[in-house]
Design a protein around this motif. Structure first.
Motif, short mmCIF file in Angstrom:
data_model
loop_
_atom_site.label_atom_id
_atom_site.label_comp_id
_atom_site.label_asym_id
_atom_site.label_seq_id
_atom_site.Cartn_x
_atom_site.Cartn_y
_atom_site.Cartn_z
N LEU A 1 0.85 -1.19 0.00
CA LEU A 1 0.00 0.00 0.00
C LEU A 1 0.88 1.24 0.00
O LEU A 1 1.89 1.27 0.70
CB LEU A 1 -0.90 -0.03 1.24
N TRP A 2 0.51 2.26 -0.78
CA TRP A 2 1.29 3.49 -0.73
C TRP A 2 0.39 4.71 -0.85
O TRP A 2 -0.72 4.66 -1.38
CB TRP A 2 2.35 3.51 -1.84
N ARG A 3 0.89 5.81 -0.34
CA ARG A 3 0.28 7.14 -0.52
C ARG A 3 1.43 8.10 -0.76
O ARG A 3 2.26 8.30 0.12
CB ARG A 3 -0.53 7.57 0.70
N GLY A 4 1.48 8.68 -1.93
CA GLY A 4 2.58 9.57 -2.26
C GLY A 4 3.89 8.80 -2.25
O GLY A 4 4.04 7.79 -2.92
N ASP A 5 4.87 9.28 -1.47
CA ASP A 5 6.15 8.59 -1.38
C ASP A 5 6.26 7.75 -0.12
O ASP A 5 7.35 7.33 0.27
CB ASP A 5 7.32 9.59 -1.44
N SER A 6 5.13 7.50 0.54
CA SER A 6 5.10 6.66 1.74
C SER A 6 4.49 5.31 1.39
O SER A 6 3.62 5.22 0.52
CB SER A 6 4.28 7.32 2.85
N PHE A 7 4.94 4.25 2.07
CA PHE A 7 4.37 2.94 1.77
C PHE A 7 4.48 2.00 2.95
O PHE A 7 5.27 2.20 3.87
CB PHE A 7 5.05 2.29 0.55
N ILE A 8 3.64 0.97 2.91
CA ILE A 8 3.74 -0.19 3.80
C ILE A 8 3.62 -1.42 2.92
O ILE A 8 2.72 -1.51 2.09
CB ILE A 8 2.63 -0.22 4.87
N VAL A 9 4.53 -2.36 3.09
CA VAL A 9 4.46 -3.62 2.36
C VAL A 9 4.64 -4.75 3.38
O VAL A 9 5.43 -4.63 4.31
CB VAL A 9 5.53 -3.70 1.24
N ALA A 10 3.87 -5.80 3.23
CA ALA A 10 3.97 -6.95 4.14
C ALA A 10 4.13 -8.21 3.31
O ALA A 10 3.45 -8.40 2.30
CB ALA A 10 2.73 -7.05 5.03
N PHE A 11 5.04 -9.08 3.75
CA PHE A 11 5.33 -10.33 3.07
C PHE A 11 5.12 -11.50 4.03
O PHE A 11 5.33 -11.37 5.23
CB PHE A 11 6.77 -10.35 2.56
N PRO A 12 4.75 -12.66 3.50
CA PRO A 12 4.69 -13.86 4.34
C PRO A 12 6.04 -14.11 5.01
O PRO A 12 7.09 -13.91 4.39
CB PRO A 12 4.35 -14.97 3.34
N SER A 13 6.00 -14.51 6.26
CA SER A 13 7.22 -14.73 7.03
C SER A 13 6.92 -15.72 8.14
O SER A 13 5.80 -15.74 8.68
CB SER A 13 7.72 -13.41 7.62
N PRO A 14 7.89 -16.56 8.54
CA PRO A 14 7.66 -17.49 9.64
C PRO A 14 7.63 -16.81 11.00
O PRO A 14 7.25 -17.42 11.99
CB PRO A 14 8.84 -18.47 9.53
N GLU A 15 8.04 -15.54 11.06
CA GLU A 15 8.04 -14.81 12.32
C GLU A 15 7.59 -13.37 12.06
O GLU A 15 7.58 -12.90 10.92
CB GLU A 15 9.44 -14.79 12.94
N THR A 16 7.19 -12.70 13.12
CA THR A 16 6.79 -11.31 13.00
C THR A 16 8.02 -10.42 13.03
O THR A 16 8.78 -10.42 14.01
CB THR A 16 5.84 -10.91 14.14
N ARG A 17 8.25 -9.71 11.96
CA ARG A 17 9.39 -8.82 11.84
C ARG A 17 8.91 -7.48 11.29
O ARG A 17 8.03 -7.43 10.44
CB ARG A 17 10.47 -9.40 10.93
N ILE A 18 9.49 -6.40 11.80
CA ILE A 18 9.15 -5.06 11.33
C ILE A 18 10.41 -4.35 10.89
O ILE A 18 11.41 -4.31 11.62
CB ILE A 18 8.43 -4.23 12.42
N THR A 19 10.37 -3.78 9.71
CA THR A 19 11.44 -2.93 9.18
C THR A 19 10.84 -1.56 8.91
O THR A 19 9.82 -1.46 8.23
CB THR A 19 12.03 -3.52 7.89
N TYR A 20 11.46 -0.52 9.46
CA TYR A 20 10.88 0.83 9.33
C TYR A 20 11.94 1.80 8.85
O TYR A 20 13.10 1.73 9.27
CB TYR A 20 10.32 1.31 10.67
N GLY A 21 11.54 2.70 7.98
CA GLY A 21 12.43 3.74 7.49
C GLY A 21 11.79 5.11 7.61
O GLY A 21 10.58 5.27 7.40
N ILE A 22 12.58 6.11 8.00
CA ILE A 22 12.11 7.49 8.04
C ILE A 22 13.12 8.35 7.29
O ILE A 22 14.28 7.96 7.12
CB ILE A 22 11.93 8.02 9.48
N ASP A 23 12.70 9.51 6.83
CA ASP A 23 13.60 10.40 6.10
C ASP A 23 13.23 11.84 6.36
O ASP A 23 12.13 12.28 6.02
CB ASP A 23 13.54 10.09 4.60
N PHE A 24 14.13 12.58 6.99
CA PHE A 24 13.97 14.00 7.26
C PHE A 24 15.16 14.73 6.65
O PHE A 24 16.09 15.13 7.35
CB PHE A 24 13.88 14.26 8.76
N PRO A 25 15.17 14.91 5.33
CA PRO A 25 16.34 15.50 4.68
C PRO A 25 16.63 16.92 5.13
O PRO A 25 17.78 17.37 5.06
CB PRO A 25 15.97 15.44 3.19
#
Length: 379
Positions: free
Chosen positions: A231-255
């Motif tokens: 899912l995305w809105r503008g230049d922001s997004f969330i993507v989820a993939f099948p995985s054997p465990e719950t894992r979160i990867t997060y990115g932020i950008d304040f140029p």
């Protein structure tokens, strides 16, 4: 090393995005107001017995389905991307009540949140409103409404704001059923801007297996993602993939804020990792933007005691940071709290999946959950 790690993560995320866009564009399933979701029919997984690790037999599958609440069954049939499975653990609740008082971030009012044990199957819910007009507000995505800079739940004429830090601690610590009474206002105390005090309070009273009205325990279910969703809105997004465990990867950008810049953090989520690596990360803001938010009636209770504040030109105004990437870790804290709203009837909210988010926020988190649960955003 830090630059190389961040560059590697960025390349990895970019590759995933290109893969989805190029290979699965034909499988576009939802288009609405600039929000797209992709699902891949090739990523189906078998229903697996949690005890044996083998494909479950038809009788066993029927037994699993009988364990599901009607709401959870409806969720599975609507989305087609989640399978609910037993975790092998009973639903839990607090062993005794605990209260914490503090200032609300946006209202600036002194409020008290009292957490009490709840029966198995009740889930997490708030009790809020004026005396004599108290309303029960379930902590589920269908009661979430769009609001600036926080997560708000509403039911009828009652509401409760800034629930994300408390719900994050409850979800991560395994408090599946909990009654939360709010007094003094409609906002959860911000405390030090993190979830640490909530985690400490939960650990102090401890947990126990929740019982229903007949004194029976209930199996705790968790949703397993078996198709990728994007899912995305503008230049922001969330993507989820099948995985054997719950894992979160997060990115932020304040140029425009050099001291924050671009940050990535990735971790699997369990109670130990959450308590040590995520819970103490505080909310943050840009100093030059704070007065504008105050003029709009927001962050009336914000201060250097409950947030880390960064100036565009001067860097961090109230160091030291608890982690060099504390802002990014706090975004994971928020995501866990928001994704807890997927929970129903005392089951796990955070899905078993690898969730990757970039420049997301409460609104995008809620939008992603609404698509997963087959709901439409309330106007």
């Amino acid at each position: 090393m830090k630059f190389k790690r961040e560059k590697y993560i960025y390349i990895y995320i970019s590759s995933l995005i290109r893969f989805l866009l190029n290979k699965f564009k034909a499988n576009l399933s939802v288009k609405s107001q600039g929000v797209n979701i992709f699902t891949n029919k090739y990523f189906n997984v078998k229903r697996v017995s949690m005890r044996t690790g083998s494909a479950a037999s038809p009788p066993r599958i029927m037994h699993f389905r009988r364990l599901l609440s009607s709401g959870t069954q409806a969720l599975e049939s609507v989305t087609g991307v989640l399978l609910w499975k037993p975790t092998g653990k009973p639903q839990q609740t607090l062993a005794s009540a605990v209260s914490i008082s503090g200032i609300g971030l946006h209202s600036g009012a002194a409020t008290t949140a009292r957490m009490l044990p709840a029966m198995a199957g009740e889930g997490r819910y708030f009790v809020s409103g004026a005396r004599g007009q108290r309303s029960r507000i379930p902590a589920t995505i269908d009661h979430a409404v769009d609001s600036p800079l926080c997560t708000t739940l509403c039911r009828g004429g009652a509401r409760v704001r800034t629930v994300e830090h408390l719900l994050s601690a409850l979800e991560a610590c395994g408090v599946d059923n909990c009654r939360i009474e709010i007094d003094g206002g409609d906002e959860i105390p911000l405390l030090d801007g993190s979830a640490k005090e909530w985690v400490d309070a939960i650990e102090a009273v401890r947990l126990c297996a929740a019982e229903d009205c007949d004194g029976h325990h209930m199996d705790k279910l968790a949703s397993e993602l078996h198709k990728p969703v994007y899912l995305w809105r503008g230049d922001s997004f969330i993507v989820a993939f099948p995985s054997p465990e719950t894992r979160i990867t997060y990115g932020i950008d304040f140029p425009h804020v050099r001291a924050i810049g671009c940050q990535w953090f990735s971790s699997f989520i369990d109670v130990c990792t959450y308590s040590n690596e995520i819970a103490s990360s505080r909310t943050f803001c840009v100093y030059e933007e704070a007065q504008l938010m105050r003029n709009d009636g927001l962050i009336q209770g914000g201060s250097q005691e409950n947030a880390i504040i960064c100036s565009i030109s001067g860097g961090w105004l109230n160091p030291p940071l608890r982690f060099h990437d504390e802002p990014c870790r706090h975004k994971i804290l928020d995501l866990v709290g928001d994704f807890s709203l997927l929970a129903q009837n005392g089951n796990q909210g955070l899905p078993v999946a690898h969730i990757i988010a970039y420049k997301a926020g409460h609104s995008l988190h809620a939008g992603f959950l609404r698509h997963l649960s087959g709901l439409h955003s309330r106007k």
